[in-house]
Design a protein around this motif. Structure first.
Motif, PDB file in Angstrom:
ATOM      1  N   LEU A 175      -2.214   5.856 -12.602  1.00  0.00           N
ATOM      2  CA  LEU A 175      -1.653   6.230 -14.135  1.00  0.00           C
ATOM      3  C   LEU A 175      -2.039   5.899 -15.449  1.00  0.00           C
ATOM      4  N   LEU A 176      -2.588   6.636 -16.268  1.00  0.00           N
ATOM      5  CA  LEU A 176      -3.381   5.686 -17.718  1.00  0.00           C
ATOM      6  C   LEU A 176      -2.604   6.234 -18.626  1.00  0.00           C
ATOM      7  N   PRO A 177      -2.565   5.646 -19.648  1.00  0.00           N
ATOM      8  CA  PRO A 177      -3.164   4.423 -19.336  1.00  0.00           C
ATOM      9  C   PRO A 177      -3.410   2.851 -18.504  1.00  0.00           C
ATOM     10  N   CYS A 178      -2.493   2.701 -18.213  1.00  0.00           N
ATOM     11  CA  CYS A 178      -2.261   1.500 -17.923  1.00  0.00           C
ATOM     12  C   CYS A 178      -2.906   0.980 -16.338  1.00  0.00           C
ATOM     13  N   GLY A 179      -3.462   2.312 -15.678  1.00  0.00           N
ATOM     14  CA  GLY A 179      -4.285   2.282 -14.775  1.00  0.00           C
ATOM     15  C   GLY A 179      -3.160   1.900 -13.568  1.00  0.00           C
ATOM     16  N   HIS A 180      -1.247   1.569 -13.801  1.00  0.00           N
ATOM     17  CA  HIS A 180      -0.961   1.455 -12.611  1.00  0.00           C
ATOM     18  C   HIS A 180      -1.461   2.667 -10.966  1.00  0.00           C
ATOM     19  N   VAL A 181      -0.905   2.163 -10.026  1.00  0.00           N
ATOM     20  CA  VAL A 181      -1.320   2.714  -8.854  1.00  0.00           C
ATOM     21  C   VAL A 181      -0.222   2.934  -7.617  1.00  0.00           C
ATOM     22  N   LEU A 182       0.269   3.725  -8.036  1.00  0.00           N
ATOM     23  CA  LEU A 182       1.932   3.385  -7.307  1.00  0.00           C
ATOM     24  C   LEU A 182       2.885   4.651  -6.791  1.00  0.00           C
ATOM     25  N   LEU A 183       1.843   5.674  -6.594  1.00  0.00           N
ATOM     26  CA  LEU A 183       2.984   7.470  -5.995  1.00  0.00           C
ATOM     27  C   LEU A 183       1.914   7.523  -5.499  1.00  0.00           C
ATOM     28  N   THR A 184       2.794   8.491  -4.346  1.00  0.00           N
ATOM     29  CA  THR A 184       2.304   9.290  -3.864  1.00  0.00           C
ATOM     30  C   THR A 184       1.969  10.708  -4.878  1.00  0.00           C
ATOM     31  N   ALA A 185       1.240  11.830  -4.617  1.00  0.00           N
ATOM     32  CA  ALA A 185       1.134  13.201  -4.998  1.00  0.00           C
ATOM     33  C   ALA A 185       2.291  14.083  -5.158  1.00  0.00           C
ATOM     34  N   LYS A 186       2.807  14.018  -4.455  1.00  0.00           N
ATOM     35  CA  LYS A 186       4.370  14.706  -3.744  1.00  0.00           C
ATOM     36  C   LYS A 186       5.446  13.994  -4.783  1.00  0.00           C
ATOM     37  N   ILE A 187       5.098  13.124  -4.634  1.00  0.00           N
ATOM     38  CA  ILE A 187       6.348  12.316  -6.019  1.00  0.00           C
ATOM     39  C   ILE A 187       6.175  12.839  -7.267  1.00  0.00           C
ATOM     40  N   GLU A 224       0.255  -1.058   0.232  1.00  0.00           N
ATOM     41  CA  GLU A 224       0.033   0.233  -0.227  1.00  0.00           C
ATOM     42  C   GLU A 224       1.188   1.388  -0.140  1.00  0.00           C
ATOM     43  N   CYS A 225       2.303   1.354  -0.426  1.00  0.00           N
ATOM     44  CA  CYS A 225       3.323   2.444   0.461  1.00  0.00           C
ATOM     45  C   CYS A 225       3.590   2.863  -0.909  1.00  0.00           C
ATOM     46  N   CYS A 226       4.004   4.088  -1.094  1.00  0.00           N
ATOM     47  CA  CYS A 226       4.668   4.494  -2.246  1.00  0.00           C
ATOM     48  C   CYS A 226       5.778   3.636  -2.540  1.00  0.00           C
ATOM     49  N   VAL A 227       5.811   3.166  -4.006  1.00  0.00           N
ATOM     50  CA  VAL A 227       6.585   2.695  -4.455  1.00  0.00           C
ATOM     51  C   VAL A 227       8.822   3.538  -4.131  1.00  0.00           C
ATOM     52  N   VAL A 228       8.827   4.683  -4.033  1.00  0.00           N
ATOM     53  CA  VAL A 228       9.795   5.221  -4.303  1.00  0.00           C
ATOM     54  C   VAL A 228       9.954   6.048  -2.382  1.00  0.00           C
ATOM     55  N   CYS A 229       9.039   6.939  -1.534  1.00  0.00           N
ATOM     56  CA  CYS A 229       9.289   7.306  -0.829  1.00  0.00           C
ATOM     57  C   CYS A 229       9.161   5.683   0.376  1.00  0.00           C
ATOM     58  N   LYS A 230       8.495   4.666  -0.228  1.00  0.00           N
ATOM     59  CA  LYS A 230       8.343   3.662   0.972  1.00  0.00           C
ATOM     60  C   LYS A 230       6.989   3.942   2.754  1.00  0.00           C
ATOM     61  N   GLU A 231       6.784   5.258   2.864  1.00  0.00           N
ATOM     62  CA  GLU A 231       6.172   5.683   3.098  1.00  0.00           C
ATOM     63  C   GLU A 231       4.794   6.027   3.472  1.00  0.00           C
ATOM     64  N   ASN A 232       4.045   6.999   2.338  1.00  0.00           N
ATOM     65  CA  ASN A 232       2.995   7.528   2.236  1.00  0.00           C
ATOM     66  C   ASN A 232       2.043   6.383   1.517  1.00  0.00           C
ATOM     67  N   PRO A 233       0.948   6.372   1.091  1.00  0.00           N
ATOM     68  CA  PRO A 233       0.208   5.803   0.453  1.00  0.00           C
ATOM     69  C   PRO A 233      -0.030   6.029  -1.119  1.00  0.00           C
ATOM     70  N   LYS A 234      -0.160   5.116  -1.755  1.00  0.00           N
ATOM     71  CA  LYS A 234      -0.646   5.610  -3.278  1.00  0.00           C
ATOM     72  C   LYS A 234      -1.574   6.110  -3.035  1.00  0.00           C
ATOM     73  N   GLU A 235      -1.808   6.742  -4.240  1.00  0.00           N
ATOM     74  CA  GLU A 235      -2.465   8.152  -4.390  1.00  0.00           C
ATOM     75  C   GLU A 235      -3.042   8.601  -5.929  1.00  0.00           C
ATOM     76  N   ILE A 236      -1.981   8.321  -6.890  1.00  0.00           N
ATOM     77  CA  ILE A 236      -2.004   8.980  -7.970  1.00  0.00           C
ATOM     78  C   ILE A 236      -2.575   7.592  -8.785  1.00  0.00           C
TER      79      ILE A 236
END
Length: 348
Positions: free
Chosen positions: A311-323, A297-309
């Motif tokens: 990405l289309l068209p792939c539909g991935h949910v991997l990152l926070t808004a800040k990243i 459930e964590c951002c794949v970059v910061c490893k702390e905050n929840p995934k929020e974003i």
């Protein structure tokens, strides 16, 4: 709220609309010509045939508005002598001068072209005579079909030097020559006239163009041949109307189908956004209540905050808004784990 990273936005193609518009124009022209031929054919078929000695007062109003008469051409007074054939005389003379040239079109090919430089008419009053029956023809140049015999045709080839040929090749137009044509309606020729019948002050029957706008014919063909020609033209434009009408229906169906698919895709995307917004609200609620985030459930970059974003068209949910904002601001070519250079970032 939506955040857009650098993407390539493809504008919608208008090719189908252009083709549909051109098809509609051609369809309109063909259908208009078809109905004109159909209308003319019906009128000619129903036109009253004037007999050898018709009585004007006995004609019905419909017969007066459109009647047919066939007779020999005879001038009322002095006839017109041919300029090139002294033995030929007539009542209508048409002199035409045309320039023939070869022009280079937009595709680079050379094609023949004709340009009318001058066209002149000479007309004298005349009648159609059959036995004792005489009908004067009025305003013959207003006829939609005016048959004239060619009495002279001459083509003079242009003499061009090397410089003229070079300049013509450079500008894309080379003159071939000048054509001179003389056409006449000869005295003694048999003509079929179809139009409106009236009577002058001296009681002479006259045939002229119809006040109702019906077609006016002065032709060397008998009525049966004229009808056959009109029917052939009618059939030709009928099939052309069907052809371009069918093409228009196919293109319209394709346009409507594309619109429906895009509309369905838009509704699907809106539903996806709605569900993702609900998911994001639930995640934030869990974060505020002290819910411990799992690793997936964590951002794949910061490893702390929840995934929020998303990405289309792939539909991935991997990152926070800040990243994502950092990557958008720095203009990074790729986001982590995303291989496509074109993507849209959406905050649910």
């Amino acid at each position: 709220m939506e955040c857009w990273c650098p993407i390539i936005v493809m504008s919608e193609s208008w090719g189908e609309y252009v083709v549909l518009g051109l098809d509609a124009i051609i369809f309109g022209i063909c259908s208009h010509v078809y109905w004109n031929y159909s209308f003319s054919s019906s009128l000619v078929e129903k036109a009253h045939r004037l007999g050898i000695n018709p009585i004007f007062d006995n004609l019905s109003d419909e017969d007066k508005f459109y009647s047919a008469y066939q007779g020999e051409v005879k001038a009322l007074g002095k006839s017109i002598k041919s300029l090139n054939s002294p033995d030929v005389s007539g009542v209508i003379q048409r002199l035409t001068i045309r320039e023939h040239s070869i022009a280079r079109n937009s595709s680079g090919f050379w094609s023949d072209q004709k340009n009318t430089i001058q066209e002149a008419y000479n007309v004298v009053p005349f009648v159609l005579e059959r036995g004792r029956m005489v009908v004067e023809i009025v305003d013959p140049l207003n006829a939609e079909l005016l048959d004239l015999d060619t009495v002279h045709n001459k083509f003079e080839t242009s003499k061009m030097g090397f410089l003229d040929s070079f300049v013509g090749f450079f500008y894309g137009v080379r003159q071939r020559g000048i054509e001179t044509t003389e056409e006449m309606m000869k005295e003694g020729s048999v003509i079929t006239a179809i139009g409106e019948v009236s009577k002058d002050n001296q009681g002479l029957l006259q045939l002229s163009s119809s006040s109702r706008g019906y077609p006016y014919f002065l032709t060397s063909m008998p009525i049966t041949s004229l009808l056959r020609k009109l029917e052939e033209q009618k059939r030709t434009y009928k099939w052309l109307t069907y052809l371009f009408g069918s093409i228009g229906l196919v293109i319209s169906y394709k346009i409507l189908k594309n619109w429906y698919e895009k509309r369905k895709e838009k509704l699907r995307d809106e539903e996806l956004k709605r569900k993702l917004q609900e998911t994001r609200k639930e995640r934030r609620k869990n974060a505020r209540t002290g819910h411990e985030l799992q690793e997936n459930e964590c951002c794949v970059v910061c490893k702390e905050n929840p995934k929020e974003i998303i990405l289309l068209p792939c539909g991935h949910v991997l990152l926070t808004a800040k990243i994502v904002k950092i990557y958008c601001r720095t203009g990074a070519a790729h986001l982590p784990t995303i291989t496509s250079p074109q993507y849209t970032v959406i905050r649910p």
